[in-house]
Design a protein around this motif. Sequence first.
Motif, PDB file in Angstrom:
ATOM      1  N   ASP A  73      33.154   7.171  49.794  1.00  0.00           N
ATOM      2  CA  ASP A  73      31.727   7.238  49.487  1.00  0.00           C
ATOM      3  C   ASP A  73      31.006   7.830  50.695  1.00  0.00           C
ATOM      4  O   ASP A  73      31.591   8.022  51.764  1.00  0.00           O
ATOM      5  CB  ASP A  73      31.178   5.848  49.189  1.00  0.00           C
ATOM      6  N   GLY A  74      29.717   8.098  50.520  1.00  0.00           N
ATOM      7  CA  GLY A  74      28.936   8.631  51.638  1.00  0.00           C
ATOM      8  C   GLY A  74      28.993  10.138  51.698  1.00  0.00           C
ATOM      9  O   GLY A  74      29.409  10.812  50.752  1.00  0.00           O
ATOM     10  N   ARG A  75      28.601  10.683  52.846  1.00  0.00           N
ATOM     11  CA  ARG A  75      28.422  12.125  52.945  1.00  0.00           C
ATOM     12  C   ARG A  75      29.692  12.887  53.258  1.00  0.00           C
ATOM     13  O   ARG A  75      29.687  14.110  53.233  1.00  0.00           O
ATOM     14  CB  ARG A  75      27.344  12.467  53.982  1.00  0.00           C
ATOM     15  N   THR A  76      30.784  12.177  53.551  1.00  0.00           N
ATOM     16  CA  THR A  76      31.983  12.924  53.916  1.00  0.00           C
ATOM     17  C   THR A  76      33.252  12.121  53.665  1.00  0.00           C
ATOM     18  O   THR A  76      33.226  10.889  53.549  1.00  0.00           O
ATOM     19  CB  THR A  76      31.935  13.345  55.395  1.00  0.00           C
ATOM     20  N   TYR A  77      34.346  12.843  53.569  1.00  0.00           N
ATOM     21  CA  TYR A  77      35.695  12.288  53.580  1.00  0.00           C
ATOM     22  C   TYR A  77      35.954  11.786  55.004  1.00  0.00           C
ATOM     23  O   TYR A  77      35.061  11.792  55.851  1.00  0.00           O
ATOM     24  CB  TYR A  77      36.663  13.409  53.193  1.00  0.00           C
ATOM     25  N   PHE A  78      37.163  11.354  55.305  1.00  0.00           N
ATOM     26  CA  PHE A  78      37.476  10.912  56.664  1.00  0.00           C
ATOM     27  C   PHE A  78      37.259  12.077  57.633  1.00  0.00           C
ATOM     28  O   PHE A  78      37.974  13.073  57.587  1.00  0.00           O
ATOM     29  CB  PHE A  78      38.931  10.456  56.753  1.00  0.00           C
ATOM     30  N   ALA A  79      36.270  11.939  58.518  1.00  0.00           N
ATOM     31  CA  ALA A  79      35.924  13.051  59.417  1.00  0.00           C
ATOM     32  C   ALA A  79      36.694  12.998  60.729  1.00  0.00           C
ATOM     33  O   ALA A  79      36.412  13.770  61.638  1.00  0.00           O
ATOM     34  CB  ALA A  79      34.422  13.060  59.692  1.00  0.00           C
ATOM     35  N   GLY A  80      37.672  12.097  60.829  1.00  0.00           N
ATOM     36  CA  GLY A  80      38.489  12.056  62.047  1.00  0.00           C
ATOM     37  C   GLY A  80      38.633  10.652  62.585  1.00  0.00           C
ATOM     38  O   GLY A  80      38.298   9.657  61.927  1.00  0.00           O
ATOM     39  N   ALA A  81      39.119  10.580  63.811  1.00  0.00           N
ATOM     40  CA  ALA A  81      39.334   9.295  64.470  1.00  0.00           C
ATOM     41  C   ALA A  81      37.998   8.616  64.746  1.00  0.00           C
ATOM     42  O   ALA A  81      36.942   9.250  64.749  1.00  0.00           O
ATOM     43  CB  ALA A  81      40.095   9.510  65.776  1.00  0.00           C
ATOM     44  N   ASP A  82      38.047   7.332  64.972  1.00  0.00           N
ATOM     45  CA  ASP A  82      36.849   6.569  65.337  1.00  0.00           C
ATOM     46  C   ASP A  82      36.615   6.751  66.838  1.00  0.00           C
ATOM     47  O   ASP A  82      37.391   6.249  67.659  1.00  0.00           O
ATOM     48  CB  ASP A  82      37.050   5.094  65.003  1.00  0.00           C
ATOM     49  N   ILE A  93      38.678  15.037  48.311  1.00  0.00           N
ATOM     50  CA  ILE A  93      38.050  15.412  49.587  1.00  0.00           C
ATOM     51  C   ILE A  93      36.665  15.994  49.348  1.00  0.00           C
ATOM     52  O   ILE A  93      36.490  16.904  48.532  1.00  0.00           O
ATOM     53  CB  ILE A  93      38.921  16.451  50.323  1.00  0.00           C
ATOM     54  N   HIS A  94      35.694  15.477  50.080  1.00  0.00           N
ATOM     55  CA  HIS A  94      34.368  16.109  50.110  1.00  0.00           C
ATOM     56  C   HIS A  94      33.868  16.089  51.546  1.00  0.00           C
ATOM     57  O   HIS A  94      34.405  15.377  52.401  1.00  0.00           O
ATOM     58  CB  HIS A  94      33.389  15.391  49.181  1.00  0.00           C
ATOM     59  N   GLY A  95      32.871  16.891  51.859  1.00  0.00           N
ATOM     60  CA  GLY A  95      32.381  16.961  53.237  1.00  0.00           C
ATOM     61  C   GLY A  95      33.431  17.600  54.124  1.00  0.00           C
ATOM     62  O   GLY A  95      33.858  18.731  53.886  1.00  0.00           O
ATOM     63  N   THR A  96      33.879  16.852  55.123  1.00  0.00           N
ATOM     64  CA  THR A  96      34.883  17.391  56.042  1.00  0.00           C
ATOM     65  C   THR A  96      36.076  16.457  56.138  1.00  0.00           C
ATOM     66  O   THR A  96      35.915  15.241  56.244  1.00  0.00           O
ATOM     67  CB  THR A  96      34.294  17.591  57.454  1.00  0.00           C
ATOM     68  N   ALA A  97      37.264  17.044  56.091  1.00  0.00           N
ATOM     69  CA  ALA A  97      38.506  16.315  56.356  1.00  0.00           C
ATOM     70  C   ALA A  97      39.056  16.887  57.645  1.00  0.00           C
ATOM     71  O   ALA A  97      39.671  17.954  57.653  1.00  0.00           O
ATOM     72  CB  ALA A  97      39.495  16.503  55.213  1.00  0.00           C
ATOM     73  N   LEU A  98      38.802  16.203  58.748  1.00  0.00           N
ATOM     74  CA  LEU A  98      39.136  16.740  60.064  1.00  0.00           C
ATOM     75  C   LEU A  98      40.097  15.825  60.804  1.00  0.00           C
ATOM     76  O   LEU A  98      40.012  14.599  60.703  1.00  0.00           O
ATOM     77  CB  LEU A  98      37.866  16.925  60.901  1.00  0.00           C
TER      78      LEU A  98
END
Length: 688
Positions: free
Chosen positions: A57-66, A97-102
């Motif tokens: 949910d939200g504006r992006t897929y997993f955008a990377g590490a925390d 996938i939506h937004g960025t998968a980085l």
Amino acid sequence: MSEELVSRFERDGEIAVCVIDSPPVNALGKAVRLALVDAVEQANADDSIKALVVRCDGRTYFAGADVREFGRPPEPPYLPDVVNTLEASAKPVITAIHGTALGGGLEVAMGCHFRIAAKAAKMGLPEVTLGLMPGAGGTQRLPRLVGVAKALDMIAHGAPIGAAEARELGLVDELVEGDLAEAALAFARRVVAEGLPIRRTSQLDDKLGDAGNSAIFDDFLARNAKKFRGLDAPAAIVDLMRRTLTLPFEEALKQEREGFLKLRDGPQSKALRHAFFAEREATKIPAIGKDTPRLKIEKVAIIGAGTMGSGIALAFLQSGLSVTLVEVAQEGLDRGVGTIEKTLSRNVSSGRMTEDTARKTRDSLTPTLDFSKVADADLIIEAVFELMEVKQDIFRKLDQYAKPDAILATNTSYLDVNEIAGATSRPEQVIGLHFFSPANIMKLLEIVRADKTSLTVLATALDLAKTIRKVPVVAGVCFGFIGNRLLNVRRVETEALLLAGASPYDLDRVVEGFGMPMGPCRIGDLAGLDLGWTRENSTGNTVKERLCEMDRRGMKVGAGFYDYVDGKPQESPVVLEMIDAFRKEKGVTPRSFSDEEILERMLYPMMNEGAKILEEGIALRASDIDVVWLFGYGWPRWTGGPMFHADAVGLDKVVAGLEKMGHEPAALLRKLASEGSSFVEYDRANAK
């Protein structure tokens, strides 16, 4: 944070859905990693579940590490284990996938058996920008999906690709225009209904045909030698992929993890991570928050259509703002408009801009000789000659014509912004906006806060920097602010070294070898050695002045420190003879300098000046000084900036080196060194 706060496990008939909702960017922190492992275990434990969908949910897929976990000991489940768990699932795993998968986000996606993506999604492995390589299977799974050559390009450069290209390459299986959640369910039902076999990326080998061809790796390194100069991670990535893509998958993963950990613990990654956080920290200003009022900026006026004025105008025009460009003479105005037109035309011909966008950009520009046309501007930027009386005269006129709430900005590089603000009846509206040339390209924007600049004006300037895609750093008022104050120290040291016996060509070679794009003498030639110099006021007391007196004023006249043949610099015997004569005239017996001594003499005084800037409150943080030199002067990012590099050298060594040179170490520098502390710790202790 517990996993219940970041995930939902839902059912839609025989399809299970794991929904991750961990704002703002669904970073792969411990709670998210636990949720993914739990979802796979739940799905596999229930015979009525036939497939698992993983989405966010939200504006992006997993955008990377925390990023909050950077620098801390890792906690299980580790990301490589999470990815392996997804891939090992006995039931098909489909991810949307939506937004960025980085970074780790794309590694998670590649661990799933099927991938669908929104058409606007982007995917990439940008770890190299932090001095790292992927550490959860990215170097092994990506080439199995897109081929060795494309994987090398994506991993060693770190640039993301769009969903359409990802579909064409085979990284994703389907593009989605409508509701992604519904599309994921439909895709999962189709997988189940058609009995599609589970595709584990680790078992794919049809795109690894080039893996054993050493030439593909050699050619890649040769093509990118200039881009990779000085960097550890790209070469390590290429070496790892060369060695491991022909190994058993488990062994390859082990070697990838070892390579990741070695880079993570190395000096370059620490410096690059420092730079990453420093850039974000620079926008945090005490007393400015979301509730601080801002002014609306839609119309901008630029006074002065020279190199800086036209470049600043372009920066705003290309960000969609309307610009009025003011000059006093038609010739200067035409020249500025011509510069803007040439840049737009080049952008169109190179494909960076469409003709329609260029036309709209041109239509947003109003060139004029009428000063009163600034009257409706929300922001007015003065970009004229670096003379106090000229700038004060303009600001006095602005009192007549500018609307009451307009921000009045000066692009001065060195002058006292308080003095400039004193020429108006509204000093609270005055601020320094120091752009760097070429202003439409260079990322740094030094925001100079005068004594009476209001918080609203400062907050608006910080927001505006983001609008025009600049990296802002707030500075106080002093000669040269942050960046040019350090640069001036280096200029003084350059002259001292030349007089003492160093060759200008050795100075440039050593500084460029450190990683700067140009040494001090080449920069002088490029900028013009006659900046601020006039023949009638020349004293002949510096090498620079002597060169100007010889009409060797830099690249623009084909001669400066270097001779320029077809635009290329060549060492000049004439210059060496002149410098030798200059030394004799001054009674100096020249001596030789080692490369190490040259570098220390170039860098340590700058670090010392940075400490003084902190003492005086001109910069809020040592890391702000780093950001200025990283984005404004080409300081090599992999060393973190001058203050971070001082920490890496050791502050006690810097103090000893300064004393040996005859420089008095700044009180703050001496204090931190005596305490065994660092500028990083100073920032941490003084965080507000």
